[in-house]
Scaffold this active site. Sequence first.
Site, PDB file in Angstrom:
ATOM      1  N   HIS A  69     -24.231  49.506  24.491  1.00 38.53           N
ATOM      2  CA  HIS A  69     -25.728  49.223  24.561  1.00 38.53           C
ATOM      3  C   HIS A  69     -26.310  48.440  23.578  1.00 38.53           C
ATOM      4  O   HIS A  69     -25.704  48.122  22.426  1.00 38.53           O
ATOM      5  CB  HIS A  69     -26.532  50.597  24.361  1.00 38.53           C
ATOM      6  CG  HIS A  69     -26.359  51.195  23.059  1.00 38.53           C
ATOM      7  ND1 HIS A  69     -25.270  51.974  22.556  1.00 38.53           N
ATOM      8  CD2 HIS A  69     -27.257  51.127  21.982  1.00 38.53           C
ATOM      9  CE1 HIS A  69     -25.451  52.379  21.375  1.00 38.53           C
ATOM     10  NE2 HIS A  69     -26.520  51.680  20.786  1.00 38.53           N
ATOM     11  N   THR A  71     -29.630  48.285  21.179  1.00 37.14           N
ATOM     12  CA  THR A  71     -30.513  49.230  20.834  1.00 37.14           C
ATOM     13  C   THR A  71     -32.102  48.247  20.933  1.00 37.14           C
ATOM     14  O   THR A  71     -31.837  47.265  20.264  1.00 37.14           O
ATOM     15  CB  THR A  71     -30.394  49.497  19.432  1.00 37.14           C
ATOM     16  OG1 THR A  71     -29.218  50.539  19.361  1.00 37.14           O
ATOM     17  CG2 THR A  71     -31.538  50.772  18.810  1.00 37.14           C
ATOM     18  N   HIS A 153     -28.233  42.825  19.780  1.00 38.73           N
ATOM     19  CA  HIS A 153     -26.702  42.675  19.864  1.00 38.73           C
ATOM     20  C   HIS A 153     -26.309  44.156  20.655  1.00 38.73           C
ATOM     21  O   HIS A 153     -26.989  44.848  20.620  1.00 38.73           O
ATOM     22  CB  HIS A 153     -26.248  42.799  18.412  1.00 38.73           C
ATOM     23  CG  HIS A 153     -26.588  44.013  17.671  1.00 38.73           C
ATOM     24  ND1 HIS A 153     -27.839  44.356  17.251  1.00 38.73           N
ATOM     25  CD2 HIS A 153     -25.912  45.069  17.400  1.00 38.73           C
ATOM     26  CE1 HIS A 153     -27.583  45.615  16.682  1.00 38.73           C
ATOM     27  NE2 HIS A 153     -26.373  46.088  16.940  1.00 38.73           N
ATOM     28  N   THR A 155     -23.334  46.489  19.636  1.00 37.23           N
ATOM     29  CA  THR A 155     -21.934  47.076  18.799  1.00 37.23           C
ATOM     30  C   THR A 155     -20.751  47.160  19.417  1.00 37.23           C
ATOM     31  O   THR A 155     -20.721  47.948  20.275  1.00 37.23           O
ATOM     32  CB  THR A 155     -22.426  48.053  17.881  1.00 37.23           C
ATOM     33  OG1 THR A 155     -23.621  47.809  17.080  1.00 37.23           O
ATOM     34  CG2 THR A 155     -21.294  48.657  16.889  1.00 37.23           C
TER      35      THR A 155
HETATM   36  P1  2AM Z   1     -26.372  49.585  16.821  1.00 31.55           P
HETATM   37  O1  2AM Z   1     -27.840  49.198  17.502  1.00 31.55           O
HETATM   38  O2  2AM Z   1     -26.141  48.231  15.945  1.00 31.55           O
HETATM   39  O3  2AM Z   1     -25.260  50.208  17.565  1.00 31.55           O
HETATM   40  C1  2AM Z   1     -27.648  55.232  17.034  1.00 31.55           C
HETATM   41  O4  2AM Z   1     -27.291  55.388  15.632  1.00 31.55           O
HETATM   42  C2  2AM Z   1     -27.795  54.134  17.424  1.00 31.55           C
HETATM   43  O5  2AM Z   1     -29.064  53.234  16.541  1.00 31.55           O
HETATM   44  C3  2AM Z   1     -26.848  52.835  17.039  1.00 31.55           C
HETATM   45  O6  2AM Z   1     -26.536  52.026  18.448  1.00 31.55           O
HETATM   46  C4  2AM Z   1     -27.322  52.109  15.803  1.00 31.55           C
HETATM   47  O7  2AM Z   1     -26.930  50.947  15.673  1.00 31.55           O
HETATM   48  C5  2AM Z   1     -28.812  52.298  16.118  1.00 31.55           C
HETATM   49  N1  2AM Z   1     -29.127  52.419  14.756  1.00 31.55           N
HETATM   50  C6  2AM Z   1     -28.994  53.268  13.926  1.00 31.55           C
HETATM   51  N2  2AM Z   1     -30.021  53.129  12.930  1.00 31.55           N
HETATM   52  C7  2AM Z   1     -30.880  52.152  13.019  1.00 31.55           C
HETATM   53  C8  2AM Z   1     -31.805  51.537  12.232  1.00 31.55           C
HETATM   54  N3  2AM Z   1     -32.153  51.872  11.180  1.00 31.55           N
HETATM   55  N4  2AM Z   1     -32.339  50.350  13.038  1.00 31.55           N
HETATM   56  C9  2AM Z   1     -31.993  50.107  14.054  1.00 31.55           C
HETATM   57  N5  2AM Z   1     -30.899  50.550  14.780  1.00 31.55           N
HETATM   58  C10 2AM Z   1     -30.163  51.526  14.230  1.00 31.55           C
END
Ligand code: 2AM
Length: 222
Positions: A69, A71, A153, A155
């Site tokens: 996904h 975010t 992005h 991950t």
């Molecule tokens: P990602 O977007 O790089 O994959 C659950 O942890 C999701 O939220 C993951 O997909 C993670 O990274 C994202 N995430 C976790 N902490 C975050 C933060 N402080 N800011 C933005 N995205 C975050």
Amino acid sequence: GPLEEMAIPLYFGWFLLSSVQVKVGCTSMDFLKTLDTLEAFKKHTSDFTGKEEMELDLEQYFETKGNLHCTTKFCDYGKAEGAKEYAEKQTVKDFYSSVFELSLSALFVTPRTVGARVSLTEEQLLLWPGDAEKEAESVVPAAASLPLGSRAHVTLGCAEGVDPVQTGLDLLEILALQQEGQQGELVEEMELGSLTYYGKGRWLLSLREPICAPACFSSYYK
Ligand code: 2AM
């Protein structure tokens, strides 16, 4: 009543449809498999291992992720700054459960993460929080001066002990270098695109043909 109110999720984002998850996963595997066989990469494996000229299997090095996904807003069930405001935005409500076509324009690898850069359209940017880049400023000082959406992005994998939040920071770091005028070292024209090295184990593959990834805008609760 309480049932009318939407509980705030762990995060909102675009979730890749399952058919394209497989395609992106395979492309990523292919890239990692090829990258660690390149002489140019082997010269720099110490960025990853701390040792000179060591064999490195990138496919093993990264723990790959499922549930691919992009975010948009990390909400932490309402505890993150701006979470409630984001969840209540009209555009978020309007587009909830709509399918979008994300454009994955590059793959990148660092000693911490592997990910895909997402190039957002004007419409997709309506769902992008205005402070997503600025929030990263303490880690990547130039982040706030990068265009909105730079952090977007998917991950694909993390090294052992690395939290996925790192992937977006790694991407911002590479884009900040580009913005400063660092061209990087064009290493190779690969079948998938051109591969550039930015030092300190940072590799970027600009895809010749961006991957079009259908994805549903939704949210995730653990
Ligand atoms: P990602 O977007 O790089 O994959 C659950 O942890 C999701 O939220 C993951 O997909 C993670 O990274 C994202 N995430 C976790 N902490 C975050 C933060 N402080 N800011 C933005 N995205 C975050």
